[in-house]
Design an enzyme around this catalytic site. Sequence first.
Site, PDB file in Angstrom:
ATOM      1  N   GLY A   8     -59.632   4.103  18.609  1.00  0.00           N
ATOM      2  CA  GLY A   8     -59.823   4.878  19.837  1.00  0.00           C
ATOM      3  C   GLY A   8     -58.604   4.834  20.736  1.00  0.00           C
ATOM      4  N   ARG A  11     -56.509   8.228  23.910  1.00  0.00           N
ATOM      5  CA  ARG A  11     -56.480   8.332  25.384  1.00  0.00           C
ATOM      6  C   ARG A  11     -57.035   7.028  25.959  1.00  0.00           C
ATOM      7  NH1 ARG A  11     -61.049  11.426  24.035  1.00  0.00           N
ATOM      8  NH2 ARG A  11     -62.946  10.367  24.685  1.00  0.00           N
ATOM      9  N   VAL A  60     -64.600   5.656  13.311  1.00  0.00           N
ATOM     10  CA  VAL A  60     -64.902   4.246  13.004  1.00  0.00           C
ATOM     11  C   VAL A  60     -66.384   4.026  12.711  1.00  0.00           C
ATOM     12  CG1 VAL A  60     -62.945   3.267  14.262  1.00  0.00           C
ATOM     13  CG2 VAL A  60     -65.130   3.621  15.465  1.00  0.00           C
ATOM     14  N   SER A 139     -66.927  -5.804  27.665  1.00  0.00           N
ATOM     15  CA  SER A 139     -67.093  -5.238  29.012  1.00  0.00           C
ATOM     16  C   SER A 139     -67.732  -6.277  29.903  1.00  0.00           C
ATOM     17  CB  SER A 139     -67.984  -4.006  28.968  1.00  0.00           C
ATOM     18  OG  SER A 139     -68.314  -3.624  30.292  1.00  0.00           O
ATOM     19  N   TYR A 152     -75.790  -0.054  26.207  1.00  0.00           N
ATOM     20  CA  TYR A 152     -74.365  -0.410  26.171  1.00  0.00           C
ATOM     21  C   TYR A 152     -74.186  -1.919  26.405  1.00  0.00           C
ATOM     22  CZ  TYR A 152     -69.429  -0.269  27.841  1.00  0.00           C
ATOM     23  OH  TYR A 152     -68.088  -0.476  28.043  1.00  0.00           O
ATOM     24  N   ILE A 185     -61.969   0.261  34.834  1.00  0.00           N
ATOM     25  CA  ILE A 185     -60.566   0.645  34.898  1.00  0.00           C
ATOM     26  C   ILE A 185     -60.535   2.168  34.824  1.00  0.00           C
ATOM     27  CG2 ILE A 185     -58.276   0.390  33.850  1.00  0.00           C
ATOM     28  CD1 ILE A 185     -59.419  -2.333  34.556  1.00  0.00           C
TER      29      ILE A 185
HETATM   30  N1  LIG Z   1     -62.381   2.184  31.169  1.00  0.00           N
HETATM   31  C1  LIG Z   1     -63.249   1.303  31.621  1.00  0.00           C
HETATM   32  O1  LIG Z   1     -63.556   1.283  32.814  1.00  0.00           O
HETATM   33  C2  LIG Z   1     -63.855   0.293  30.702  1.00  0.00           C
HETATM   34  C3  LIG Z   1     -64.572  -0.776  31.268  1.00  0.00           C
HETATM   35  C4  LIG Z   1     -65.127  -1.733  30.435  1.00  0.00           C
HETATM   36  C5  LIG Z   1     -64.989  -1.634  29.065  1.00  0.00           C
HETATM   37  N2  LIG Z   1     -64.309  -0.561  28.541  1.00  0.00           N
HETATM   38  C6  LIG Z   1     -64.194  -0.498  27.077  1.00  0.00           C
HETATM   39  O2  LIG Z   1     -62.855  -0.205  26.743  1.00  0.00           O
HETATM   40  C7  LIG Z   1     -62.819   0.589  25.559  1.00  0.00           C
HETATM   41  C8  LIG Z   1     -62.026   1.864  25.829  1.00  0.00           C
HETATM   42  O3  LIG Z   1     -62.671   2.580  26.861  1.00  0.00           O
HETATM   43  P1  LIG Z   1     -62.000   3.870  27.550  1.00  0.00           P
HETATM   44  O4  LIG Z   1     -62.538   3.930  28.909  1.00  0.00           O
HETATM   45  O5  LIG Z   1     -60.533   3.828  27.334  1.00  0.00           O
HETATM   46  O6  LIG Z   1     -62.667   5.033  26.665  1.00  0.00           O
HETATM   47  P2  LIG Z   1     -62.220   6.572  26.486  1.00  0.00           P
HETATM   48  O7  LIG Z   1     -61.177   6.938  27.477  1.00  0.00           O
HETATM   49  O8  LIG Z   1     -63.473   7.360  26.430  1.00  0.00           O
HETATM   50  O9  LIG Z   1     -61.506   6.596  25.050  1.00  0.00           O
HETATM   51  C9  LIG Z   1     -62.290   6.428  23.903  1.00  0.00           C
HETATM   52  C10 LIG Z   1     -61.383   6.557  22.675  1.00  0.00           C
HETATM   53  O10 LIG Z   1     -62.196   6.405  21.499  1.00  0.00           O
HETATM   54  C11 LIG Z   1     -61.936   7.495  20.624  1.00  0.00           C
HETATM   55  N3  LIG Z   1     -63.104   7.742  19.793  1.00  0.00           N
HETATM   56  C12 LIG Z   1     -64.285   8.330  20.144  1.00  0.00           C
HETATM   57  N4  LIG Z   1     -65.109   8.343  19.089  1.00  0.00           N
HETATM   58  C13 LIG Z   1     -64.445   7.770  18.049  1.00  0.00           C
HETATM   59  C14 LIG Z   1     -64.776   7.485  16.701  1.00  0.00           C
HETATM   60  N5  LIG Z   1     -65.981   7.793  16.199  1.00  0.00           N
HETATM   61  N6  LIG Z   1     -63.837   6.887  15.920  1.00  0.00           N
HETATM   62  C15 LIG Z   1     -62.616   6.575  16.409  1.00  0.00           C
HETATM   63  N7  LIG Z   1     -62.250   6.791  17.691  1.00  0.00           N
HETATM   64  C16 LIG Z   1     -63.167   7.391  18.502  1.00  0.00           C
HETATM   65  C17 LIG Z   1     -61.543   8.636  21.541  1.00  0.00           C
HETATM   66  O11 LIG Z   1     -60.715   9.589  20.882  1.00  0.00           O
HETATM   67  P3  LIG Z   1     -61.202  10.965  20.227  1.00  0.00           P
HETATM   68  O12 LIG Z   1     -62.173  11.570  21.169  1.00  0.00           O
HETATM   69  O13 LIG Z   1     -59.935  11.714  20.063  1.00  0.00           O
HETATM   70  O14 LIG Z   1     -61.804  10.577  18.923  1.00  0.00           O
HETATM   71  C18 LIG Z   1     -60.697   7.888  22.578  1.00  0.00           C
HETATM   72  O15 LIG Z   1     -59.386   7.709  22.093  1.00  0.00           O
HETATM   73  C19 LIG Z   1     -64.269   0.844  25.167  1.00  0.00           C
HETATM   74  O16 LIG Z   1     -64.672  -0.101  24.204  1.00  0.00           O
HETATM   75  C20 LIG Z   1     -65.016   0.630  26.468  1.00  0.00           C
HETATM   76  O17 LIG Z   1     -66.346   0.260  26.258  1.00  0.00           O
HETATM   77  C21 LIG Z   1     -63.743   0.391  29.321  1.00  0.00           C
END
Ligand SMILES: NC(=O)c1ccc[n+]([C@@H]2O[C@H](COP(=O)([O-])OP(=O)(O)OC[C@H]3O[C@@H](n4cnc5c(N)ncnc54)[C@H](OP(=O)(O)O)[C@@H]3O)[C@@H](O)[C@H]2O)c1
Length: 245
Positions: A8, A11, A60, A139, A152, A185
């Site tokens: 992932g 982005r 994945v 998280s 989640y 974030i």
């Molecule tokens: N940002 C926050 O505030 C926050 C807080 C706590 C935890 N997290 C954790 O941090 C991680 C990243 O979060 P994020 O906020 O950066 O998420 P995000 O911006 O929604 O990015 C998700 C990424 O996963 C990819 N993806 C989606 N479905 C997929 C699949 N089936 N196989 C492979 N890749 C896939 C998406 O790309 P495509 O759509 O191009 O496939 C994208 O690159 C996650 O585990 C999230 O739970 C984030």
Amino acid sequence: MKVALVTGASRGLGAVMATTLAKDGWAVAVNYANDSASANQVVARIEAHGGRAFAARFSVIDSAALRPGLEAIARQLGPVDLIVNNATGPQPEMPIMEQSWQTYLDQLEFFVKAPLELLQLVLPDWRARKSGRIVNIGSEVAELGNPYFGNYASAKGAMLSMTRSWAKELGPEGITVNLVAPGWIPVERHVDASQASRDHYLERTPLGHFGKPEDIADMVAFLASDKADFITGQRFAVNGGRTLT
Ligand SMILES: NC(=O)c1ccc[n+]([C@@H]2O[C@H](COP(=O)([O-])OP(=O)(O)OC[C@H]3O[C@@H](n4cnc5c(N)ncnc54)[C@H](OP(=O)(O)O)[C@@H]3O)[C@@H](O)[C@H]2O)c1
């Protein structure tokens, strides 16, 4: 050059993890499932700075796609030395009575099933080499228990327990497994978050401001580095102190 797979990484946090690891000298497989243009941009950013990267398209959560995905990475960059389990799909929030076993399973597919099946594919090689690293992206909600988010939160909680179990099982073989637990974030998908929800979040954040994707990526890069050789089975909260309160 050691090879990192960041799931992932087209982005959000994953994209910054990929560029940060590349700056540290890793060849990086930028995994994604849908958005080729964005993944290619991440690869281009890395290459513009003299790094090596490959846009590795596979879902994945599609078990059958994992082996060919890892084989493509091995052909382009070499066998994977580090897996950062970061990918996430939609994260719907809803009351318990609207949840179903499927809404729970949807989260478990990303945060438990995919990491397990990826590990099973690389483990024979890692065992032979007595090395290998996993950084799981958890998280803070696993600890905070946010309401309407049992699907989640449960899956992230399971990811943490799995991290600890794997660390004990694999430690004797020179493989480390850790978890980074971000707070909120802001990334691309949060552009529409209301000011009220942002203020509410920061009221309970001791440092009083939001973190940046780099804050998470730097912790991942540290855990991936030789400096973290003696660290395994740990959860690192990167959330401005929120889980103190
Ligand atoms: N940002 C926050 O505030 C926050 C807080 C706590 C935890 N997290 C954790 O941090 C991680 C990243 O979060 P994020 O906020 O950066 O998420 P995000 O911006 O929604 O990015 C998700 C990424 O996963 C990819 N993806 C989606 N479905 C997929 C699949 N089936 N196989 C492979 N890749 C896939 C998406 O790309 P495509 O759509 O191009 O496939 C994208 O690159 C996650 O585990 C999230 O739970 C984030």
